[in-house]
Enzyme design. Structure first.
Site, PDB file in Angstrom:
ATOM      1  N   ASP A  36       0.825  -1.214   0.000  1.00  0.00           N
ATOM      2  CA  ASP A  36       0.000   0.000   0.000  1.00  0.00           C
ATOM      3  C   ASP A  36       0.861   1.268   0.000  1.00  0.00           C
ATOM      4  O   ASP A  36       2.034   1.232   0.380  1.00  0.00           O
ATOM      5  CB  ASP A  36      -0.870   0.040   1.270  1.00  0.00           C
ATOM      6  CG  ASP A  36      -2.009  -0.960   1.196  1.00  0.00           C
ATOM      7  OD1 ASP A  36      -2.038  -1.766   0.250  1.00  0.00           O
ATOM      8  OD2 ASP A  36      -2.864  -0.927   2.101  1.00  0.00           O
TER       9      ASP A  36
ATOM     10  N   HIS B 168       3.952  -2.158   3.093  1.00  0.00           N
ATOM     11  CA  HIS B 168       4.018  -0.815   2.507  1.00  0.00           C
ATOM     12  C   HIS B 168       5.378  -0.632   1.835  1.00  0.00           C
ATOM     13  O   HIS B 168       6.395  -0.635   2.531  1.00  0.00           O
ATOM     14  CB  HIS B 168       3.812   0.248   3.600  1.00  0.00           C
ATOM     15  CG  HIS B 168       2.494   0.125   4.297  1.00  0.00           C
ATOM     16  ND1 HIS B 168       2.276  -0.808   5.292  1.00  0.00           N
ATOM     17  CD2 HIS B 168       1.322   0.781   4.120  1.00  0.00           C
ATOM     18  CE1 HIS B 168       1.016  -0.699   5.703  1.00  0.00           C
ATOM     19  NE2 HIS B 168       0.413   0.246   5.009  1.00  0.00           N
TER      20      HIS B 168
HETATM   21 ZN   LIG Z   1      -2.475   3.105   3.345  1.00  0.00          ZN
END
Ligand SMILES: [Zn+2]
Length: 370
Positions: A165, A308
Site C-alpha cells: 500500500d 508498505h
Molecule cells: Zn495506506
C-alpha cells in the site's frame, strides 16, 4: 555399462529436445503463415463485419444447451449469427480479435462449458471463447495453459498474495527488481500524491511485469468522513494518474485507507475491494528483520499479506521474505489470480478479507450478502 546407459539416455534426451524444438519452430512458422494468409483472405472481412463472437449483439440461439448453467459441465452448442461466416475450416479452431473459439460446424460453436478436442480438454465461456490461466467455474478454480488446455495437475493450495500500500515510493523499483528476480507477482494499491511525487515509471513496470494495480485513494483520507462526491474524486484523480502509465487503464481493485469502508463507499469504488488477513505492521516496525519475521512466522496458505513499499525496511525485508516463501513451496500471486484459483469470481462493490481454506470453508471470504 552404467556409463554407457547414461550416455545413451543423454543422447536420446538430446535428440528428443532437438526434435521438440524444431517441431515447435515448424508449428510456429506454419501457424503464423496460416494466420497471415487465411486471416488476410477470410478473417479480415469477417472481423470487419462482425467483430468476433462476443461483440455480436443478439440472443444466443442454443442448438444444444450447456450441461449446467454455471459452465461447469459439458459445453453447449450455439448457432452463429446470420451473415457470420466461420473464418477458418469447420469443424475447427477459429480466431478473432477477442480470442480463440471452436466451430463445431459451419454455423455452430461451443459455449459455456467443457469440451474435449483432439484428446485435450478446453473450457468455453458464455460467449464461446476459450479460458486461459486460473478461471473460477461453478465455485471451483481450474487452470488452463496459455493454449487453453486444462491442466488438472495445477495446484493452488500454496498460494499467497503479497500486497503493498501507499506507493509508489523511492524504493518501489528495488522491490520490483526483487519480485522479478524470483518470478513473484504482487498487488500494489497506489496513492495519487505519490504518483505525482515519484513519477509513473514504477507503474509502467508493474503493468509490464504482470503485477496487479489497485487504487488506494489520492491522499489517504479517512473516507468515512468524506462526502460521496469527494470520495469519488479521491478514486478518479488516482485512476487518471495510473492511466497515464498503464495504457489508459485505471486501477482494477480498491483498498480503502485504514481499511475504513462502508456499503456506500464500496459502491463508489465500483470494483472488487480488498482487506488483508496478515498485517505485518511494517509501518510501525521499520526494521527489515522484524518485518521478515512478521511474515515468515505467521504466514499460511491463501492469505493476503499487508505491507508498505514506501519503507526501505519493508523493501529490504522482501529480499528475505520472497525467496524464503518460495523455498517453503509458496507461489506468490496477484489478488485476482488467488481469488480465481480458489474458485471465487470477484464482484464489484464487494470487500474480500482473505482466501484461506478455513475461511473458504466457513464462507467468510467477503462481505457479499452480509
Ligand atoms: Zn495506506
Amino acid at each position: 555399462m552404467k556409463r554407457e546407459t547414461l550416455k545413451t539416455r543423454r543422447n536420446r534426451l538430446k535428440r528428443k529436445k532437438l526434435i521438440k524444438n524444431s517441431t515447435r519452430i515448424a508449428v510456429c512458422v506454419v501457424a503464423a503463415l496460416g494466420v497471415i494468409t487465411i486471416g488476410w483472405k477470410i478473417g479480415a472481412p469477417f472481423l470487419e463485419k462482425e467483430g468476433g463472437l462476443a461483440k455480436t449483439e443478439r440472443p444466443v440461439v442454443e442448438i444444444q444447451a450447456a450441461e449446467t448453467e454455471d459452465g461447469s459441465g459439458a459445453a453447449g452448442i450455439a448457432q452463429l449469427a446470420e451473415m457470420t461466416k466461420v473464418p477458418y475450416q469447420a469443424p475447427g479452431w477459429q480466431y478473432d480479435n477477442t480470442g480463440w473459439w471452436y466451430a463445431v460446424s459451419g454455423d455452430t460453436y461451443y459455449q459455456n462449458g467443457f469440451a474435449d478436442i483432439d484428446g485435450k480438454t478446453y473450457h468455453f465461456d458464455g460467449s464461446g471463447y476459450i479460458s486461459t490461466g486460473w478461471t473460477p467455474i461453478g465455485g471451483k478454480g481450474y487452470y488452463f495453459d496459455e493454449n487453453g488446455v486444462y491442466d488438472e495437475t495445477a495446484d493452488s493450495s500454496m498460494m499467497v498474495a503479497l500486497t503493498f500500500d501507499d506507493g509508489p515510493g523511492a524504493h518501489t523499483g528495488e522491490l520490483l527488481d526483487t519480485l522479478k528476480q524470483y518470478g513473484a507477482k504482487a498487488t500494489f494499491f497506489l496513492q495519487g500524491v505519490n504518483i505525482e511525487q515519484y513519477g509513473g515509471d514504477a507503474i509502467s513496470r508493474m503493468a509490464a511485469e504482470g503485477h496487479m494495480i489497485g487504487n488506494h485513494s489520492y491522499d489517504h483520507p479517512d473516507m468515512l468522513k468524506l462526502s460521496a462526491e469527494d470520495a469519488a474524486t479521491q478514486f478518479q484523480k488516482t485512476d487518471d494518474l495510473i492511466a497515464q502509465y498503464n495504457n489508459g487503464a485505471g486501477a482494477v481493485a480498491v483498498r480503502f485507507p485504514f481499511g475504513n469502508t462502508s456499503r456506500e463507499l464500496e459502491a463508489i469504488a465500483a470494483r472488487p475491494c480488498f482487506m488483508w488477513d496478515l498485517d505485518t505492521l511494517d509501518w510501525k516496525k521499520k526494521n527489515a528483520q522484524a518485518n521478515a519475521a512478521a511474515v515468515l512466522d505467521n504466514v499460511s496458505p491463501g492469505q493476503i499479506i499487508l505491507m508498505h513499499d514506501t519503507y526501505q525496511a519493508t523493501v529490504e525485508a522482501c529480499q528475505t521474505i520472497i525467496p524464503e516463501l518460495i523455498n517453503r513451496g509458496y507461489e506468490l500471486v496477484t489478488l485476482d489470480t488467488l481469488a480465481a484459483a480458489k474458485g471465487v469470481e470477484l464482484q464489484n462493490g464487494v470487500t474480500y478479507y482473505g482466501f484461506s481454506d478455513a475461511d473458504i470453508e466457513a464462507g467468510h471470504i467477503s462481505d457479499a450478502g452480509e
